[in-house]
Structure formats: C-alpha cells, structure tokens
Write an enzyme that holds these catalytic residues in place. Structure first.
Site, PDB file in Angstrom:
ATOM      1  N   TYR A   1       0.848  -1.197   0.000  1.00 28.46           N
ATOM      2  CA  TYR A   1       0.000   0.000   0.000  1.00 28.46           C
ATOM      3  C   TYR A   1       0.886   1.250   0.000  1.00 28.46           C
ATOM      4  O   TYR A   1       0.901   2.038   0.950  1.00 28.46           O
ATOM      5  CB  TYR A   1      -0.906  -0.034   1.230  1.00 28.46           C
ATOM      6  CG  TYR A   1      -2.069   0.933   1.218  1.00 28.46           C
ATOM      7  CD1 TYR A   1      -2.550   1.499   0.046  1.00 28.46           C
ATOM      8  CD2 TYR A   1      -2.708   1.276   2.406  1.00 28.46           C
ATOM      9  CE1 TYR A   1      -3.616   2.375   0.052  1.00 28.46           C
ATOM     10  CE2 TYR A   1      -3.782   2.151   2.435  1.00 28.46           C
ATOM     11  CZ  TYR A   1      -4.226   2.697   1.251  1.00 28.46           C
ATOM     12  OH  TYR A   1      -5.286   3.580   1.270  1.00 28.46           O
TER      13      TYR A   1
ATOM     14  N   GLY B   1       2.409  -2.521   7.244  1.00 21.37           N
ATOM     15  CA  GLY B   1       1.218  -2.779   6.436  1.00 21.37           C
ATOM     16  C   GLY B   1       0.827  -4.249   6.452  1.00 21.37           C
ATOM     17  O   GLY B   1       0.805  -4.898   7.495  1.00 21.37           O
TER      18      GLY B   1
ATOM     19  N   LEU C   1      16.414  -6.449   9.964  1.00 11.45           N
ATOM     20  CA  LEU C   1      15.746  -5.295   9.349  1.00 11.45           C
ATOM     21  C   LEU C   1      14.512  -4.936  10.166  1.00 11.45           C
ATOM     22  O   LEU C   1      13.679  -5.796  10.469  1.00 11.45           O
ATOM     23  CB  LEU C   1      15.331  -5.658   7.913  1.00 11.45           C
ATOM     24  CG  LEU C   1      14.415  -4.664   7.182  1.00 11.45           C
ATOM     25  CD1 LEU C   1      15.165  -3.370   6.842  1.00 11.45           C
ATOM     26  CD2 LEU C   1      13.846  -5.277   5.892  1.00 11.45           C
ATOM     27  N   LEU C   2      14.379  -3.660  10.504  1.00  6.40           N
ATOM     28  CA  LEU C   2      13.155  -3.164  11.135  1.00  6.40           C
ATOM     29  C   LEU C   2      12.287  -2.521  10.061  1.00  6.40           C
ATOM     30  O   LEU C   2      12.767  -1.654   9.317  1.00  6.40           O
ATOM     31  CB  LEU C   2      13.495  -2.120  12.212  1.00  6.40           C
ATOM     32  CG  LEU C   2      12.299  -1.357  12.813  1.00  6.40           C
ATOM     33  CD1 LEU C   2      11.391  -2.291  13.616  1.00  6.40           C
ATOM     34  CD2 LEU C   2      12.786  -0.202  13.708  1.00  6.40           C
TER      35      LEU C   2
ATOM     36  N   VAL D   1       9.178  -0.258   9.833  1.00  4.60           N
ATOM     37  CA  VAL D   1       8.281   0.588  10.629  1.00  4.60           C
ATOM     38  C   VAL D   1       7.036   0.894   9.787  1.00  4.60           C
ATOM     39  O   VAL D   1       7.136   1.538   8.748  1.00  4.60           O
ATOM     40  CB  VAL D   1       8.983   1.919  11.001  1.00  4.60           C
ATOM     41  CG1 VAL D   1       8.093   2.743  11.934  1.00  4.60           C
ATOM     42  CG2 VAL D   1      10.330   1.668  11.631  1.00  4.60           C
ATOM     43  N   GLY D   2       5.886   0.428  10.231  1.00  2.00           N
ATOM     44  CA  GLY D   2       4.671   0.613   9.433  1.00  2.00           C
ATOM     45  C   GLY D   2       4.633  -0.443   8.344  1.00  2.00           C
ATOM     46  O   GLY D   2       4.650  -0.130   7.145  1.00  2.00           O
TER      47      GLY D   2
ATOM     48  N   SER E   1      -2.294  -1.357  12.922  1.00  2.77           N
ATOM     49  CA  SER E   1      -3.579  -1.864  12.451  1.00  2.77           C
ATOM     50  C   SER E   1      -3.761  -3.343  12.787  1.00  2.77           C
ATOM     51  O   SER E   1      -2.987  -4.198  12.329  1.00  2.77           O
ATOM     52  CB  SER E   1      -3.693  -1.663  10.930  1.00  2.77           C
ATOM     53  OG  SER E   1      -4.677  -2.514  10.398  1.00  2.77           O
TER      54      SER E   1
ATOM     55  N   CYS F   1      -6.058  11.597  -5.523  1.00  2.00           N
ATOM     56  CA  CYS F   1      -4.611  11.559  -5.281  1.00  2.00           C
ATOM     57  C   CYS F   1      -3.856  11.259  -6.575  1.00  2.00           C
ATOM     58  O   CYS F   1      -2.760  11.792  -6.794  1.00  2.00           O
ATOM     59  CB  CYS F   1      -4.269  10.564  -4.185  1.00  2.00           C
ATOM     60  SG  CYS F   1      -4.717  11.164  -2.544  1.00  2.00           S
TER      61      CYS F   1
HETATM   62  C1  SAM Z   1       0.358   3.429   3.990  1.00  2.00           C
HETATM   63  S1  SAM Z   1       0.635   2.103   5.114  1.00  2.00           S
HETATM   64  C2  SAM Z   1       2.124   1.449   4.400  1.00  2.00           C
HETATM   65  C3  SAM Z   1       2.276   0.004   4.685  1.00  2.00           C
HETATM   66  C4  SAM Z   1       3.513  -0.656   4.080  1.00  2.00           C
HETATM   67  N1  SAM Z   1       4.728  -0.041   4.488  1.00  2.00           N
HETATM   68  C5  SAM Z   1       3.402  -0.709   2.571  1.00  2.00           C
HETATM   69  O1  SAM Z   1       4.183  -0.050   1.897  1.00  2.00           O
HETATM   70  O2  SAM Z   1       2.545  -1.439   2.083  1.00  2.00           O
HETATM   71  C6  SAM Z   1       1.171   2.912   6.627  1.00  2.00           C
HETATM   72  C7  SAM Z   1       1.558   1.964   7.745  1.00  2.00           C
HETATM   73  O3  SAM Z   1       2.093   2.716   8.840  1.00  2.00           O
HETATM   74  C8  SAM Z   1       1.614   2.174  10.045  1.00  2.00           C
HETATM   75  N2  SAM Z   1       1.720   3.167  11.117  1.00  2.00           N
HETATM   76  C9  SAM Z   1       1.214   4.414  11.139  1.00  2.00           C
HETATM   77  N3  SAM Z   1       1.502   5.026  12.307  1.00  2.00           N
HETATM   78  C10 SAM Z   1       2.231   4.141  13.041  1.00  2.00           C
HETATM   79  C11 SAM Z   1       2.829   4.180  14.326  1.00  2.00           C
HETATM   80  N4  SAM Z   1       2.696   5.251  15.121  1.00  2.00           N
HETATM   81  N5  SAM Z   1       3.542   3.109  14.742  1.00  2.00           N
HETATM   82  C12 SAM Z   1       3.662   1.999  13.962  1.00  2.00           C
HETATM   83  N6  SAM Z   1       3.094   1.905  12.716  1.00  2.00           N
HETATM   84  C13 SAM Z   1       2.393   2.954  12.268  1.00  2.00           C
HETATM   85  C14 SAM Z   1       0.186   1.779   9.710  1.00  2.00           C
HETATM   86  O4  SAM Z   1      -0.323   0.879  10.661  1.00  2.00           O
HETATM   87  C15 SAM Z   1       0.404   1.163   8.319  1.00  2.00           C
HETATM   88  O5  SAM Z   1       0.803  -0.180   8.461  1.00  2.00           O
END
Ligand code: SAM
Length: 394
Positions: free
Chosen positions: A128, A169, A163-164, A166-167, A191, A358
């Site tokens: 995403y 998805g 590897l970390l 962060v976020g 999520s 968008c």
């Molecule tokens: C647009 S999605 C991108 C997901 C993935 N990286 C991808 O490219 O498919 C944004 C991600 O950031 C995570 N996220 C947003 N705020 C966060 C936070 N404070 N701590 C951890 N994850 C977070 C959301 O849960 C979601 O998984």
C-alpha cells in the site's frame, strides 16, 4: 440564479454535463464526458465557488452523483475550481497534537476498514505505497515487486541482517526481504486487521522463523542499536510535524552504527506546508487520513541530519505514484459491485474520490514522494557504502 449560474459556467467550455434537481440539464462544453447529477438544490449555490473538498463532501453525502470516469470528474472539478476560486493562502498551517491514542484511532479508521476491500484493488502482495515502473506499461503487480526490490537494493540487504520495518502494512516488504534477501525482519503496524492478515501470510509462506510482525507504536520500540537496517514506507505521513524529531530519534537510536535507514514517504509541495489543490487536502484530512500531515522534503532531511544520520541519496517517485494511484483507482472502479458488498456506501464513495483525487494530485505536483536513504556513520565518520549507485541497478 440558475440561469445566471449556467450562463457563467457554460462560458468555461468544460466537458461537463450538469443534471439539475428539476430534471433539466446543461452542458458546459461541446462534448461532455463527465456528468454531475445534482440532487440537492443547495449545491447550485456552492457551484459558484466550487472547492474540491466541498464537492467531494457532497459526493460522500450523496447530494451529488458522478457518471463517467471519477478521475476525469476530479480533473474537471479542479478546472472548474481553478477558474472560479482563487487559490487561498490560508496563513499559518495548524499542526495537530499526536499521542498514541489519537494515532491508533486514526490508523484503525483507515487501515482496519476491511482487508477484503483492500485486497480487491491492491496488488496480490497488498503493498500500500507507491510502486516503481521500469516501463510505463508495467502491471501493478510487477511494479510493486520492482519497488520492493528497489528498496531492498538501496538498503544493500545481506543475508542474516536484522531489518526493522516501521509501518509494515500487510507485510509485503517483510516477506519479500526475508524470502529474497535472507534477512530477519521485525515489522510493526498499528492496524489489527493488517497484522492479522500479514501474520497469516507469513505463516502460509513458512517464513515464521525470519519474520516477526507485531502491533506496536514506533515510540514503543525497546532497547537500542538493534537493527542493521531500518525501513519506513508510507508511514511518516502519520507521524505529525510535532513528533518528527522523536520519530527520527527512534530511527537513529534503533540503528547500529554503519547501518542504513530508508524513509519512503509523501512530502508536501510547499516548504511551509500551506495548502494546494483547492481544498483537496482538507478532504483527505477530514475523510481519509485523519491526523495525517505531510512534511516537506527539507524537514525530513533536516530531521535525519539533526540525529546525526547522513543523507546519502534522495529520489522522487512522484510520477510513479500518479500511475500507482491511477491503477488502484481503475481497479476499484471496475469492482464497485464487489466493493459495495464489503464496505458501506459512505466509505466506498470516500475511497473512490480519494484514489482518483490523489492520482490527479500527484500528476499535478500538489505533493511529491521521496525515498531518502541515510547512513549512521561509524564513530570515525566512515561507512561501507559503495562509491556509486551502480550496484543498485546491476
Ligand atoms: C500506507 S501504510 C504502508 C504500509 C507498508 N509499508 C506498505 O508499503 O505497504 C502505513 C503503515 O504505517 C503504520 N503506522 C502508522 N503510524 C504508526 C505508528 N505510530 N507506529 C507503527 N506503525 C504505524 C500503519 O499501521 C500502516 O501499516
């Protein structure tokens, strides 16, 4: 008023037909490709100074319907807005406070909508974020795999590294990096729905020994210097300006000396973040990404640098995101009946406008997207990155 309005709008020569509440219609140009059906007479007043957020809101509230391509409807609405409403400088931009509770609620609103709904229009790996098109006619699935490789190669991932993500998805990057590059991935998301499906896919692919995903806020990562590499894709838009220093501090704290961090995220058009796009950003903030905030590229570079992270490469993928969003929007538009069985009418209307809007916004340069690669130099200032970028493209 109606006669006056239609006369002034007709002078604009737009490929638009307005169907009016009294059953009549008026064409604003010779061959209309888009039809806006106005159900609410009060909207006629607003059409004299149409802002995109107000038109989008009217669509969400079913006071307005669109016939024809939604993408084209957004483009026509923007033309209308540009011609009739001067772009406003809204003065100081308000930045919202971001605490863990607010952020968790905002993430749940967007990402916990329905896994099945997202699966309808994303690629099979459910990535995403912006894809990477080596050729203009690459499929979405191919371009997303290319994006994952582009990121992994920029990070110079080596087997056995930690590897970390962060976020993370739905875990597409975590699975790809573990499978194709042999790294151990710790992915975090806010999520619950994402975590559920992502974990199922990790288990189904037998990657459980190399991929650990969990529900965790980036502020709650324990310890320090735990990772050789860190990646954050499409996440820092949720952090908020006020928390950017803390966000970059966490990244630097978790990264081992000599390690690399990649921040891939949407960036604001103006350095001071003032709005562009005739209210489009207000619609996104109200209906799509509550509490989302776009920092300018310069803020991201400054934030990384302030933490002692050395920015070594920056790449804009703006046109790639316009294409990605166009494909997402097309996918959704082709599956509206299935989508309607998965989410309510209001959500479906919001997501239709958001994806098309968008796609249009990126193509018009209302915002950008940057991959920023930074290194945490060793204590003597050195690092082991190659001298050129050639290895990325081998
Ligand atoms: C647009 S999605 C991108 C997901 C993935 N990286 C991808 O490219 O498919 C944004 C991600 O950031 C995570 N996220 C947003 N705020 C966060 C936070 N404070 N701590 C951890 N994850 C977070 C959301 O849960 C979601 O998984």
């Amino acid at each position: 008023m109606l006669a006056q309005l239609t006369a002034s709008l007709s002078a604009l020569k737009l490929p638009l037909r307005l169907s009016l509440p009294d059953g009549g219609s008026v064409d604003l140009g010779p061959s209309p490709r888009v039809e806006l059906t106005i159900h609410d007479p009060a909207l006629l007043q607003e059409l004299q100074a149409p802002r995109l957020d107000r038109l989008g809101e009217a669509f969400v509230q079913q006071r307005l319907d669109i016939r024809g391509s939604v993408l084209e409807a957004v483009a026509v609405a923007d033309r209308l807005s540009s011609l009739l409403v001067p772009e406003q400088d809204n003065g100081d931009v308000l930045h919202q406070p971001h605490d863990r509770r607010t952020d968790a609620d905002a993430i749940a609103y967007h990402y916990d909508l329905s896994n099945a709904f997202y699966a309808l229009w994303l690629d099979p790996e459910m990535v995403y974020s912006c894809a990477y098109f080596r050729h203009p006619d690459d499929s979405l699935a191919k371009a997303q795999v290319q994006k994952l490789d582009h990121l992994c190669r920029k990070l110079r991932l080596h087997s056995g590294e930690r590897l970390l993500d962060v976020g993370c998805g739905w875990g597409g990057l975590a699975r790809h990096a573990a499978r194709e590059y042999g790294v151990h991935v710790h992915g975090i998301t806010l999520s619950k729905q994402q975590l559920k499906l992502a974990s199922e896919r990790v288990a189904a692919q037998g990657l459980g020994d190399r991929v650990h995903l969990e529900l965790r806020d980036y502020r709650d990562l324990a310890g320090k210097e735990n990772y050789d590499k860190i990646i954050s894709v499409g996440m820092f838009e949720h952090v908020g300006h006020a928390n950017l220093p803390e966000y970059f501090r966490v990244l630097q704290n978790q990264l081992k000396p000599g390690g690399l961090v990649m921040n891939h995220g949407i960036t604001a058009h103006h350095v001071d973040g003032r709005p562009v796009g005739h209210g489009a950003g207000a619609f996104i903030g109200r209906y799509v990404f509550p509490h989302g905030e776009l920092p300018h590229l310069s803020m991201a570079v400054a934030g990384l640098s302030d933490q002692g992270l050395e920015v070594v490469d920056v790449e804009s993928l703006r046109m790639h995101y316009a294409r990605t969003l166009e494909l997402w929007s097309n996918n959704l538009e082709q599956k509206l009946d299935q989508a309607a069985a998965l989410v309510d009418e209001r959500a479906l209307r919001i997501w239709r406008i958001y994806l098309a809007g968008c796609a249009y916004g990126f193509s018009r340069n209302w915002m950008d997207i940057h991959q920023i690669l930074a290194v945490k130099p060793l204590p003597n200032g050195s690092h082991s990155l190659p001298l050129t970028r050639e290895d990325i493209y081998l």
